[in-house]
Scaffold this motif. Structure first.
Motif, short mmCIF file in Angstrom:
data_model
loop_
_atom_site.label_atom_id
_atom_site.label_comp_id
_atom_site.label_asym_id
_atom_site.label_seq_id
_atom_site.Cartn_x
_atom_site.Cartn_y
_atom_site.Cartn_z
N PRO A 24 0.71 -0.95 -0.57
CA PRO A 24 0.24 -0.23 0.14
C PRO A 24 0.74 0.46 0.08
O PRO A 24 2.19 1.24 0.57
N ASP A 25 0.23 2.28 -0.69
CA ASP A 25 1.23 3.49 -0.89
C ASP A 25 1.01 4.25 0.78
O ASP A 25 2.17 4.46 0.95
N THR A 26 0.08 3.92 1.90
CA THR A 26 0.46 4.55 2.99
C THR A 26 -0.05 3.60 3.79
O THR A 26 -0.85 2.43 3.73
N ALA A 27 0.49 3.37 5.33
CA ALA A 27 0.38 2.33 6.22
C ALA A 27 0.31 3.49 7.84
O ALA A 27 1.29 3.97 8.27
N ALA A 28 -0.99 3.01 8.07
CA ALA A 28 -1.50 3.76 9.64
C ALA A 28 -0.36 2.59 10.84
O ALA A 28 -1.21 1.91 10.18
N ILE A 29 -0.16 3.64 11.08
CA ILE A 29 0.82 2.94 12.29
C ILE A 29 -0.59 2.01 13.32
O ILE A 29 -1.43 2.76 13.64
N GLY A 30 0.09 0.90 13.87
CA GLY A 30 -0.58 0.44 14.66
C GLY A 30 -2.04 -0.75 13.04
O GLY A 30 -2.76 -1.05 14.33
N THR A 31 -1.75 -0.25 12.52
CA THR A 31 -2.97 -1.82 11.50
C THR A 31 -1.49 -2.54 10.96
O THR A 31 -0.53 -2.76 11.23
N THR A 32 -2.17 -3.20 10.13
CA THR A 32 -1.12 -4.12 9.43
C THR A 32 -2.25 -4.23 7.54
O THR A 32 -3.17 -4.49 7.41
N ILE A 33 -0.66 -4.43 7.11
CA ILE A 33 -0.89 -4.18 5.37
C ILE A 33 -0.57 -5.37 5.41
O ILE A 33 0.01 -6.70 5.66
N ASP A 34 -1.05 -5.87 4.01
CA ASP A 34 -0.70 -6.95 2.66
C ASP A 34 -0.06 -6.11 2.21
O ASP A 34 -0.11 -5.70 1.00
N CYS A 35 1.31 -7.18 1.84
CA CYS A 35 2.52 -7.02 0.50
C CYS A 35 1.93 -7.96 0.11
O CYS A 35 2.75 -8.97 -0.20
N THR A 36 3.19 -7.24 -1.52
CA THR A 36 3.30 -8.69 -2.74
C THR A 36 4.18 -8.66 -3.23
O THR A 36 4.92 -7.73 -3.39
#
Length: 419
Positions: A187-199
């Motif tokens: 993702p272009d942005t990521a908020a602290i405390g969240t979970t993101i997925d990268c591919t």
């Protein structure tokens, strides 16, 4: 930081000015020696490119697809100063096949290079909005060569500013002899405390002995667990950040392979690189990185700004007033707020003042017009005016370009490339 601009034309506008404003003419010899991160007007732009696909052609050679990403708070005017993203027309030993404008608001148009009559496909935006975050463009090239290293340069500018400078540019170099390509996407942005997925996407063009794929996160991404998307898959991913190919003695066949990993986002804030690579016997043969803006969602906020002029055309020597409205949609109070501009040369005696609304504002009028407030409440609105007199010597048809900026300390996207 957000920016809203106004373009006025001194009365008795000549028709040729409006015609020129719709014909985007890039110029050879423009200064593109380095990536222009910060423009003279203070706006910031950043352009990056990645190889997203490469396929061999039946008669030899390759078709290469390049995806460009633009982050910019530059305003794209409706008359002069339209935003343009232009791929390189004739890179050495490659031919440009197509240009695709993937993000809304961008239009594929053709422009003519002056003096040579060459028609070029570009992506242009002219809707009086900012160029935007994470704007995507796709350029497809072909080459008749089976081996070798190639380069391509894309650039971002506003017509007719390419006569003087390019706001951002990026050169990508790639080797079609490489055994594999790899592409990282987060993702272009990521908020602290969240979970993101990268591919991670790997494309192998020959059999790769003892193949492995490695995901290299920055410190702000924790608890990663890289996993092959094939179910079942011939991959050993027990090390969490590396997947080793386990079938056929570890030799990876020709094909495309994708991987996904979740990641918990932690501080500190900032722009970070998330990288991945593909290797043979422990030696990297391809790598790629993606930028992620990490921000604090609980304390950050954003502001919007709008600007209107009292008239759309004005006579030389006439009075001119701009009305500026700044709003804070939240979710938190904005801190360290600054609303400012450098008035254009044709606007004489310019002054700014706070008219009404929320916040305690202090305004000064000098070479820079500015109003500041220590805090600006969520949901708040503030109105300002900029007044001045058009120079008596202004020529008919001269544009008056006036840009106003609102800057806050707790912008979630940081001071460099705001949303």
């Amino acid at each position: 930081m957000t920016r809203r601009s106004s373009v006025l034309l001194v009365r008795v506008v000549v028709a040729m000015l409006l015609l020129a404003a719709t014909v985007l003419l890039p110029v050879s010899g423009a200064d593109t020696s380095a990536e222009a991160q910060v423009a003279p007007d203070g706006s910031r732009s950043h352009l990056t490119q990645d190889i997203v696909d490469r396929e061999p052609l039946s008669l030899g050679g390759w078709r290469v697809t390049i995806e460009a990403t633009l982050d910019s708070n530059t305003i794209c005017h409706t008359l002069l100063f339209q935003c343009v993203v232009e791929p390189e027309l004739n890179p050495a030993d490659m031919v440009l096949e197509s240009v695709q404008c993937l993000s809304p608001g961008w239009n594929q148009i053709q422009i003519t290079l002056p003096g040579v009559g060459t028609v070029v496909d570009v992506c242009a935006r002219f809707d009086h909005r900012r160029a935007g975050q994470d704007q995507r463009f796709r350029f497809v090239y072909r080459t008749a060569f089976d081996v070798g290293t190639f380069s391509e340069t894309a650039k971002f500018f506003r017509f007719p500013e390419e006569f003087f400078f390019v706001r951002a540019q990026d050169t990508i170099t790639f080797d079609v002899s490489a055994q594999a390509d790899v592409h990282t996407e987060c993702p272009d942005t990521a908020a602290i405390g969240t979970t993101i997925d990268c591919t991670v996407r790997v494309e192998a063009f020959s059999n790769i002995p003892t193949a492995s794929v490695t995901f290299t996160p920055p410190a702000q991404l924790t608890n990663v667990a890289l996993a092959a998307d094939q179910v079942p898959g011939d991959w050993d991913c027990t090390s969490l950040t590396t997947c080793a190919y386990s079938a056929g003695g570890g030799t990876l066949p020709i094909g495309t392979y994708t991987f996904t990993t979740p990641a918990d986002v932690v501080g500190p804030e900032g722009v970070v690189d998330v990288c991945s690579s593909v290797a043979t016997a422990g030696t990297d043969i391809a790598d790629d990185c993606d930028e992620v803006q990490v921000y604090e969602d609980d304390t950050d906020t954003s502001v919007d700004i709008d600007k209107t002029a009292s008239v759309t055309q004005v006579a030389a020597g006439g009075a001119l007033t701009y009305t500026i409205t700044v709003t804070n949609p939240g979710a938190n109070a904005a801190t360290g707020v600054r609303v400012f501009e450098t008035p254009p040369p044709l606007l004489e005696g310019a002054a700014i003042r706070f008219v009404s609304g929320d916040g305690t504002w202090t305004c000064t009028s000098a070479a820079t017009l500015e109003c500041t407030a220590p805090t600006f409440a969520a949901g708040g609105t503030a109105t300002f005016t900029v007044t001045g007199t058009v120079s008596a010597s202004a020529a008919p048809g001269a544009p008056i370009v006036n840009e106003i900026t609102a800057e806050i300390a707790n912008d979630p996207f940081g001071p460099d490339y705001p949303a």
